[in-house]
Design a protein around this motif. Structure first.
Motif, PDB file in Angstrom:
ATOM      1  N   GLY A   1     -14.077  -0.419  -0.725  1.00 44.69           N
ATOM      2  CA  GLY A   1     -13.094  -0.548   0.341  1.00 44.69           C
ATOM      3  C   GLY A   1     -11.995  -1.559   0.091  1.00 44.69           C
ATOM      4  O   GLY A   1     -11.087  -1.699   0.899  1.00 44.69           O
ATOM      5  N   LEU A   2     -12.093  -2.274  -1.011  1.00 44.99           N
ATOM      6  CA  LEU A   2     -11.055  -3.264  -1.304  1.00 44.99           C
ATOM      7  C   LEU A   2     -10.289  -2.849  -2.561  1.00 44.99           C
ATOM      8  O   LEU A   2     -10.807  -2.117  -3.408  1.00 44.99           O
ATOM      9  CB  LEU A   2     -11.680  -4.641  -1.538  1.00 44.99           C
TER      10      LEU A   2
ATOM     11  N   PRO B   1       1.397   0.491   0.024  1.00 49.41           N
ATOM     12  CA  PRO B   1       0.522   0.031   1.099  1.00 49.41           C
ATOM     13  C   PRO B   1       0.583   0.971   2.294  1.00 49.41           C
ATOM     14  O   PRO B   1       1.648   1.497   2.623  1.00 49.41           O
ATOM     15  CB  PRO B   1       1.100  -1.347   1.465  1.00 49.41           C
ATOM     16  N   GLY B   2      -0.554   1.185   2.930  1.00 48.73           N
ATOM     17  CA  GLY B   2      -0.569   1.973   4.160  1.00 48.73           C
ATOM     18  C   GLY B   2       0.360   1.337   5.178  1.00 48.73           C
ATOM     19  O   GLY B   2       0.540   0.119   5.212  1.00 48.73           O
ATOM     20  N   LEU B   3       0.970   2.173   6.028  1.00 49.59           N
ATOM     21  CA  LEU B   3       1.979   1.658   6.952  1.00 49.59           C
ATOM     22  C   LEU B   3       1.332   0.945   8.141  1.00 49.59           C
ATOM     23  O   LEU B   3       0.219   1.276   8.562  1.00 49.59           O
ATOM     24  CB  LEU B   3       2.867   2.793   7.454  1.00 49.59           C
TER      25      LEU B   3
ATOM     26  N   ALA C   1      -8.295  -1.708   0.938  1.00 50.65           N
ATOM     27  CA  ALA C   1      -7.577  -0.600   0.303  1.00 50.65           C
ATOM     28  C   ALA C   1      -7.004   0.320   1.367  1.00 50.65           C
ATOM     29  O   ALA C   1      -7.499   1.420   1.619  1.00 50.65           O
ATOM     30  CB  ALA C   1      -8.511   0.149  -0.638  1.00 50.65           C
ATOM     31  N   ASP C   2      -5.948  -0.167   2.047  1.00 47.83           N
ATOM     32  CA  ASP C   2      -5.187   0.642   3.001  1.00 47.83           C
ATOM     33  C   ASP C   2      -3.974   1.157   2.240  1.00 47.83           C
ATOM     34  O   ASP C   2      -3.038   0.389   1.950  1.00 47.83           O
ATOM     35  CB  ASP C   2      -4.734  -0.207   4.195  1.00 47.83           C
TER      36      ASP C   2
ATOM     37  N   ALA D   1      -9.266   1.386   4.149  1.00 44.36           N
ATOM     38  CA  ALA D   1     -10.397   0.619   3.594  1.00 44.36           C
ATOM     39  C   ALA D   1     -11.164   1.455   2.566  1.00 44.36           C
ATOM     40  O   ALA D   1     -12.390   1.521   2.572  1.00 44.36           O
ATOM     41  CB  ALA D   1     -11.323   0.139   4.714  1.00 44.36           C
ATOM     42  N   GLY D   2     -10.412   2.094   1.699  1.00 43.62           N
ATOM     43  CA  GLY D   2     -11.010   2.836   0.599  1.00 43.62           C
ATOM     44  C   GLY D   2     -11.417   4.257   0.929  1.00 43.62           C
ATOM     45  O   GLY D   2     -11.714   5.050   0.043  1.00 43.62           O
ATOM     46  N   ARG D   3     -11.448   4.588   2.222  1.00 45.03           N
ATOM     47  CA  ARG D   3     -11.905   5.906   2.631  1.00 45.03           C
ATOM     48  C   ARG D   3     -10.698   6.804   2.893  1.00 45.03           C
ATOM     49  O   ARG D   3      -9.769   6.405   3.616  1.00 45.03           O
ATOM     50  CB  ARG D   3     -12.738   5.767   3.913  1.00 45.03           C
TER      51      ARG D   3
END
Lengths: 329, 432
Positions: free
Chosen positions: B29-30, B59-61, B379-380, B421-423
């Motif tokens: 998740g990281l 990066p995720g928004l 991990a977004d 988060a990795g998912r």
């Protein structure tokens, strides 16, 4: 009708939602037809059968006496079946069932729907949901096209033309649909339009409407052929006062003989009604048989509405086309 | 330990200025590592791989302004449906406004949002709390306790705090906790009854206007109060040139002031309303084209910090009405990125600045550890084909409400995959 066989449609619009989008020939055509109906209305037998078999519904979401009765009479004189529906805004949660109402009425297969609504754009919205022709009888502060047409007819019959005239529109421009439609129509036909109002009753960006703007009524009336008064819309005077009092308003913007003297000698006075006597117009001026066109406006109203109904009905599917369509399928 | 390698991506991290072809490794998740040619000896066994085909991995928004209908109006939107909409739009974290029924104005309700989000949402959802009790603008809420409970910012959402004294005290008190105050900047008396921007167009349409001055006056007042109190103050959405100029000057004076702009305000102007299109009735209203250009300039030079969706789901019954009576608001989570990308495609704003305004900048403002491509952070992520053209069909939006101003609009830039988060929480259906 003599022009029924010409290839170009007499009035190339399905609805009459506003003056915006009408060309000078469109307007002139309607006024010419109106002239014929003025004559018809002065006969003993005022009826013809242009709308025979047609159903006209007058759908008024806002109270109206003269416009509604004028449309009713117009439809009846043309032989239509006319139904009046007054939907008071208190009996329905405003606007909520507007589309429902439109869809319901549409299912009754009317040919012509005359609509008045307190919200700008409401008639336009409704017109998109029905399959008949829609006439805007006033939507919010947006447009009131038949009023502008009847004003133009009144002027044209009295002075013989619109082009080149100077017309002052005075009063509550901000809230007035009559003003918007008249500005568009008179400009299209080549009149010079002046707007006279206190700054609080002038809409934002009005300087780009192609009119001359005056806040001093005497100054603005100089050289005018026509003085068109607007009703001070007392019911819209919510949310802060636009003018301090009716007394002060009349002092600066009420039309009396003294102010009228600033206009061209013999200048004519108009008012779309209903009048607030002593607020925007002095009773003596309003009732002046020589200078005031106010009664004539009402007479022209019926003729203009007959012309509009007639013009739009020519674009409706008719029996001959309907049976021809069936045969070809 | 679960590990996934994203290979052959264009890695863009606006916070560090990184923009390279490379790979990114996610472990548990990281973000574990990233960089060009991360696996010179091949990907180790046991690591799942995703080939990014050279597409943008960034990066995720983070969206600072989202309204839902939960609790109280779940027929419009729930936290769950909003989160699905967010995932489809590449939004991995969003702040939800407190304008629900009941209003989020106490610790128990902040906790409710957190728990509901944990149980039902597929992206990170963070509550904001009301600044005044019941959004009534009279009494300040328990800012300290609600911040401890997890509220990231304090705002009356789409209500302005009208009373200057209440605002002054809330600002002064908020300093105790370094709480972020977000204002809907619109002087309510000046804006009362308005339906669109006050302009020549409004006059022609016969619609009551909302003057840009209503926004400017509120910001001017608040800036004076910020100067007095030292509060952390954020204008939710600026809409006009004069506001941008005010914020620019305030920043130059060293005030802790930030502001946002909505993606629709960057893409549309009042003329798009055309003949009374209520799906373009927004608050603040769409303004003149000159204002829109000033907003873009403000975004480019950093005066405007963040881009938000302003996601505000409304059901058709409140939108299919005459314009003046129709509800304000538009859904926007799914179009936030593609609409913003117009400015990149037009060459108006650099890509890194655009993505930054939707990732690390809002994350930092809200105090979130996300919005960056950096080892050790969650991990977004979002994988985007930034050039892919597509036609929006509002009926296919994942939001429970479909009131998008961009229905049947051609957009450029499509979200391929969203990772929280990795998912992986969203992948674009290849047929879409």
């Amino acid at each position: 009708m003599t022009d029924a066989h010409s290839t170009a449609p007499f009035f190339p619009h399905r609805h009459l939602l506003g003056i915006e989008g009408l060309s000078a020939p469109d307007i002139a055509g309607l006024l010419n037809l109106s002239d014929r109906y003025v004559e018809q209305n002065r006969q003993i037998d005022k009826k013809n059968a242009v709308l025979r078999g047609r159903t006209q519904i007058n759908l008024f979401f806002e109270a109206s006496t003269r416009t509604q009765s004028s449309f009713e009479l117009a439809g009846k004189r043309l032989g239509a079946d006319v139904m009046n529906m007054s939907v008071s805004s208190s009996s329905m949660k405003k606007g909520e069932t507007l589309i429902d109402t439109a869809v319901t009425l549409n299912a009754m297969r009317p040919d012509l729907l005359i609509v008045r609504h307190a919200d700008s754009g409401a008639v336009d919205l409704l017109a998109r949901k029905v399959s008949c022709s829609v006439i805007n009888a006033g939507d919010g502060s947006h447009e009131h096209p038949t009023q502008a047409l009847l004003d133009a007819l009144t002027i044209r019959r009295r002075l013989g033309r619109i082009e080149g005239l100077t017309v002052a529109i005075c009063g509550d421009i901000l809230h007035s649909r009559v003003a918007r439609s008249n500005i568009l129509l008179l400009s299209t036909l080549g009149a010079r339009v002046r707007l006279i109002a206190p700054p609080t009753l002038l809409p934002r960006g009005v300087e780009r409407f192609g009119c001359e703007i005056f806040t001093d009524m005497r100054e603005g009336l100089k050289g005018c052929d026509i003085v068109m008064m607007l009703r001070l819309q007392l019911e819209r005077m919510t949310g802060g006062s636009y003018v301090p009092s009716q007394r002060e308003y009349f002092h600066y913007y009420g039309l009396d003989y003294e102010k009228l003297a600033c206009a061209k000698p013999g200048a004519l006075v108009m008012h779309p009604g209903p009048m607030n006597r002593g607020v925007e117009i002095d009773s003596a001026v309003a009732d002046d048989v020589v200078r005031s066109l106010i009664q004539e406006q009402v007479e022209m109203g019926v003729a203009v509405r007959m012309a509009v109904l007639d013009a739009l009905s020519r674009n409706l599917p008719n029996e001959a086309e309907a049976s021809a369509g069936k045969a070809s399928r | 330990m679960s590990r996934t390698a994203y290979l052959n991506a264009r890695l863009l991290d606006p916070a560090s200025g990184l923009d390279v072809k490379g790979d990114l490794l996610v472990a548990d998740g990281l973000i574990a590592d990233l960089g060009p040619n991360l696996f010179p000896d091949g990907v180790p066994d046991g690591v799942e791989t995703v080939d990014c085909n050279g597409k943008l991995l960034c990066p995720g928004l983070v969206d600072m302004r989202v309204f839902t209908g939960e609790p109280g109006s779940e027929y419009r939107e729930t936290l769950a449906t909003a989160s699905q909409s967010a995932a489809a739009g590449g939004v991995t974290s969003f702040l939800v406004m407190p304008n629900s029924d009941p209003v989020i104005d106490n610790v128990a309700l902040v906790d409710f949002i957190l728990r509901r989000a944990r149980d039902t949402a597929i992206v990170n959802v963070y509550p904001t709390a009301a600044l005044t009790v019941g959004l009534e603008g009279r009494q300040m809420t328990e800012i300290g306790l609600m911040k401890e409970a997890g509220a990231l910012a304090f705002t009356d959402g789409n209500h302005a705090v009208r009373n200057a004294l209440v605002m002054r005290r809330a600002m002064a008190y908020s300093r105790l906790f370094d709480a972020l105050i977000i204002q809907h900047a619109e002087e309510p008396d000046l804006a009362a009854g308005g339906a669109m921007n006050e302009s020549e167009l409004a006059s022609r349409l016969g619609l009551p206007g909302i003057s840009a001055i209503a926004e400017v006056i509120m910001i001017e007042r608040d800036l004076r109060l910020v100067e007095l109190t030292g509060a952390r103050y954020h204008v939710a959405q600026v809409s006009c040139a004069a506001s941008v100029e005010l914020i620019r000057q305030a920043k130059a004076r060293g005030l802790k002031v930030t502001c946002g702009v909505s993606a629709p305000h960057l893409a549309l102007n009042e003329n798009d309303i055309g003949t009374y299109r209520t799906f373009l009735k927004l608050s603040p209203p769409l303004r003149h084209e000159d204002d829109r250009l000033a907003l873009i300039e403000g975004l480019k030079d950093g005066t405007i910090d963040v881009i938000v969706s302003g996601h505000d789901p409304q059901d058709p019954e409140t939108k299919r009405r005459p314009f003046a009576e129709a509800a304000f608001g538009a859904v926007g989570l799914e179009t936030l990125l593609p609409v913003s990308l117009r400015l990149h495609h037009n060459g108006q704003v650099p890509l890194a600045r655009l993505i930054g305004a939707m990732s690390f900048v809002p994350a930092d403002l809200a105090g979130l550890k996300t919005g960056r491509l950096a080892a050790g952070l969650p991990a977004d992520l979002v994988l985007v084909d930034i050039d892919k053209p597509w036609l929006l069909d509002a009926a296919k939006l994942r939001s429970r409400s479909k009131n998008s101003p961009f229905d049947e609009t051609r957009l450029e830039g499509r979200i391929l995959r969203t990772i929280v988060a990795g998912r992986t929480v969203f992948t674009l259906d290849p047929g879409a």
